[in-house]
Design a protein around this motif. Sequence first.
Motif, PDB file in Angstrom:
ATOM      1  N   ILE A 179     -14.002  32.252  -6.092  1.00 55.14           N
ATOM      2  CA  ILE A 179     -14.471  30.853  -5.971  1.00 55.14           C
ATOM      3  C   ILE A 179     -15.195  30.477  -7.257  1.00 55.14           C
ATOM      4  O   ILE A 179     -14.944  29.431  -7.859  1.00 55.14           O
ATOM      5  N   GLN A 180     -16.089  31.357  -7.668  1.00 57.27           N
ATOM      6  CA  GLN A 180     -16.861  31.109  -8.900  1.00 57.27           C
ATOM      7  C   GLN A 180     -15.923  30.864 -10.085  1.00 57.27           C
ATOM      8  O   GLN A 180     -16.147  29.967 -10.891  1.00 57.27           O
ATOM      9  N   ASN A 181     -14.859  31.655 -10.154  1.00 58.73           N
ATOM     10  CA  ASN A 181     -13.961  31.577 -11.309  1.00 58.73           C
ATOM     11  C   ASN A 181     -12.914  30.468 -11.199  1.00 58.73           C
ATOM     12  O   ASN A 181     -12.254  30.137 -12.182  1.00 58.73           O
ATOM     13  N   SER A 182     -12.738  29.896 -10.006  1.00 58.52           N
ATOM     14  CA  SER A 182     -11.751  28.811  -9.871  1.00 58.52           C
ATOM     15  C   SER A 182     -12.459  27.465  -9.792  1.00 58.52           C
ATOM     16  O   SER A 182     -12.397  26.665 -10.724  1.00 58.52           O
ATOM     17  N   THR A 183     -13.200  27.233  -8.705  1.00 59.45           N
ATOM     18  CA  THR A 183     -13.837  25.908  -8.565  1.00 59.45           C
ATOM     19  C   THR A 183     -15.269  25.911  -9.093  1.00 59.45           C
ATOM     20  O   THR A 183     -15.928  24.879  -9.120  1.00 59.45           O
ATOM     21  N   GLY A 184     -15.777  27.059  -9.473  1.00 62.46           N
ATOM     22  CA  GLY A 184     -17.141  27.127 -10.026  1.00 62.46           C
ATOM     23  C   GLY A 184     -18.182  27.340  -8.946  1.00 62.46           C
ATOM     24  O   GLY A 184     -17.854  27.573  -7.776  1.00 62.46           O
ATOM     25  N   PHE A 185     -19.422  27.238  -9.360  1.00 55.46           N
ATOM     26  CA  PHE A 185     -20.516  27.468  -8.407  1.00 55.46           C
ATOM     27  C   PHE A 185     -20.596  26.305  -7.425  1.00 55.46           C
ATOM     28  O   PHE A 185     -20.484  25.141  -7.833  1.00 55.46           O
ATOM     29  N   PRO A 186     -20.853  26.587  -6.147  1.00 56.15           N
ATOM     30  CA  PRO A 186     -21.068  25.486  -5.197  1.00 56.15           C
ATOM     31  C   PRO A 186     -22.300  24.674  -5.631  1.00 56.15           C
ATOM     32  O   PRO A 186     -23.280  25.260  -6.115  1.00 56.15           O
ATOM     33  N   ALA A 187     -22.224  23.349  -5.442  1.00 54.65           N
ATOM     34  CA  ALA A 187     -23.331  22.483  -5.889  1.00 54.65           C
ATOM     35  C   ALA A 187     -24.686  22.928  -5.314  1.00 54.65           C
ATOM     36  O   ALA A 187     -25.686  22.952  -6.033  1.00 54.65           O
ATOM     37  N   PRO A 188     -24.764  23.312  -4.024  1.00 55.74           N
ATOM     38  CA  PRO A 188     -26.083  23.696  -3.498  1.00 55.74           C
ATOM     39  C   PRO A 188     -26.641  24.963  -4.157  1.00 55.74           C
ATOM     40  O   PRO A 188     -27.865  25.133  -4.234  1.00 55.74           O
ATOM     41  N   ALA A 189     -25.765  25.815  -4.667  1.00 58.30           N
ATOM     42  CA  ALA A 189     -26.255  27.024  -5.364  1.00 58.30           C
ATOM     43  C   ALA A 189     -26.842  26.631  -6.717  1.00 58.30           C
ATOM     44  O   ALA A 189     -27.880  27.160  -7.140  1.00 58.30           O
ATOM     45  N   GLN A 190     -26.202  25.672  -7.386  1.00 58.85           N
ATOM     46  CA  GLN A 190     -26.738  25.161  -8.658  1.00 58.85           C
ATOM     47  C   GLN A 190     -28.101  24.523  -8.420  1.00 58.85           C
ATOM     48  O   GLN A 190     -29.039  24.721  -9.193  1.00 58.85           O
ATOM     49  N   THR A 191     -28.185  23.742  -7.323  1.00 58.71           N
ATOM     50  CA  THR A 191     -29.434  23.028  -7.018  1.00 58.71           C
ATOM     51  C   THR A 191     -30.560  24.016  -6.750  1.00 58.71           C
ATOM     52  O   THR A 191     -31.678  23.871  -7.258  1.00 58.71           O
ATOM     53  N   LEU A 192     -30.251  25.044  -5.959  1.00 56.08           N
ATOM     54  CA  LEU A 192     -31.286  26.053  -5.679  1.00 56.08           C
ATOM     55  C   LEU A 192     -31.682  26.769  -6.971  1.00 56.08           C
ATOM     56  O   LEU A 192     -32.875  26.958  -7.246  1.00 56.08           O
ATOM     57  N   GLY A 193     -30.696  27.111  -7.775  1.00 53.39           N
ATOM     58  CA  GLY A 193     -30.989  27.786  -9.036  1.00 53.39           C
ATOM     59  C   GLY A 193     -31.862  26.923  -9.945  1.00 53.39           C
ATOM     60  O   GLY A 193     -32.830  27.404 -10.540  1.00 53.39           O
ATOM     61  N   ASP A 194     -31.552  25.626 -10.020  1.00 50.10           N
ATOM     62  CA  ASP A 194     -32.345  24.714 -10.867  1.00 50.10           C
ATOM     63  C   ASP A 194     -33.797  24.687 -10.400  1.00 50.10           C
ATOM     64  O   ASP A 194     -34.724  24.734 -11.198  1.00 50.10           O
ATOM     65  N   ASP A 195     -33.970  24.600  -9.070  1.00 47.85           N
ATOM     66  CA  ASP A 195     -35.348  24.505  -8.553  1.00 47.85           C
ATOM     67  C   ASP A 195     -36.121  25.809  -8.746  1.00 47.85           C
ATOM     68  O   ASP A 195     -37.319  25.787  -8.993  1.00 47.85           O
ATOM     69  N   ILE A 196     -35.429  26.939  -8.654  1.00 44.79           N
ATOM     70  CA  ILE A 196     -36.105  28.224  -8.917  1.00 44.79           C
ATOM     71  C   ILE A 196     -36.518  28.262 -10.384  1.00 44.79           C
ATOM     72  O   ILE A 196     -37.648  28.634 -10.709  1.00 44.79           O
ATOM     73  N   ARG A 197     -35.623  27.852 -11.275  1.00 44.47           N
ATOM     74  CA  ARG A 197     -35.950  27.858 -12.716  1.00 44.47           C
ATOM     75  C   ARG A 197     -37.157  27.004 -13.019  1.00 44.47           C
ATOM     76  O   ARG A 197     -38.011  27.367 -13.802  1.00 44.47           O
ATOM     77  N   LYS A 198     -37.234  25.819 -12.353  1.00 44.44           N
ATOM     78  CA  LYS A 198     -38.317  24.860 -12.654  1.00 44.44           C
ATOM     79  C   LYS A 198     -39.653  25.310 -12.067  1.00 44.44           C
ATOM     80  O   LYS A 198     -40.706  24.885 -12.522  1.00 44.44           O
ATOM     81  N   ALA A 199     -39.598  26.152 -11.019  1.00 43.21           N
ATOM     82  CA  ALA A 199     -40.834  26.511 -10.306  1.00 43.21           C
ATOM     83  C   ALA A 199     -41.669  27.502 -11.103  1.00 43.21           C
ATOM     84  O   ALA A 199     -41.145  28.303 -11.881  1.00 43.21           O
TER      85      ALA A 199
END
Length: 191
Positions: free
Chosen positions: A54-74
Amino acid sequence: MADKALNVISICGSLRKGSYNRMVMNALPGLAPEGMSIKEAPPFTDFPLYNADIQNSTGFPAPAQTLGDDIRKADGVIIVTPEYNFGIPGALKNAIDWVSRLQNQPFAGKPVALQSASPGPVGGARVQYDMRRAMVFLDALTLNKPEIFIGNCAQRIDEKTGQITDEPTKGFMKQQLAAFAKFIAAHGSKN
Ligand SMILES: Cc1cc2nc3c(=O)[nH]c(=O)nc-3n(C[C@H](O)[C@H](O)[C@H](O)COP(=O)(O)O)c2cc1C
């Protein structure tokens, strides 16, 4: 008191509506030291099961990106989770697995604190050691002490109101949050 305002996010490892761990997580803002805000992280309920195809075809699911962004910002992350079969609940592990494959891996250098609650006597101690091991791989900075294992949680939390009724439990949680504020100040977050 922290010198600068600390933006901490919390993650609950249980998806259950009546989750004790969620009740514990919901109590955190009221127990936080001055200057620390604690808000719930975006949900991981809709993450597909991790699959590199999935990661290599359609990419990361949007909610995983969102969670990752918020972890980075915290400035820090608090994970409050039940123990399932002595380990990390599958849905939470799946969320961590997705986030861990993002570029600029969000947990690297991130202060993390752990709490767990269980109706059993050990309070989820073993899931925390499982979590610590995953956090070592991710290069997170996990707070060592104080540890918060809320054993026999059905006697310490009123499941009707969602409130923690056991004052010593709230006191221990307060101590951990104060220690976490100092830990973040001492070791920092890379954000
Ligand atoms: C699949 C599964 C495995 C469990 N394994 C453990 C365990 O290893 N240790 C433990 O203390 N409780 C275990 N329990 C009991 C949970 O601690 C209990 O269901 C708890 O209420 C779950 O947390 P929650 O209330 O936040 O949803 C398990 C429960 C489930 C559903």
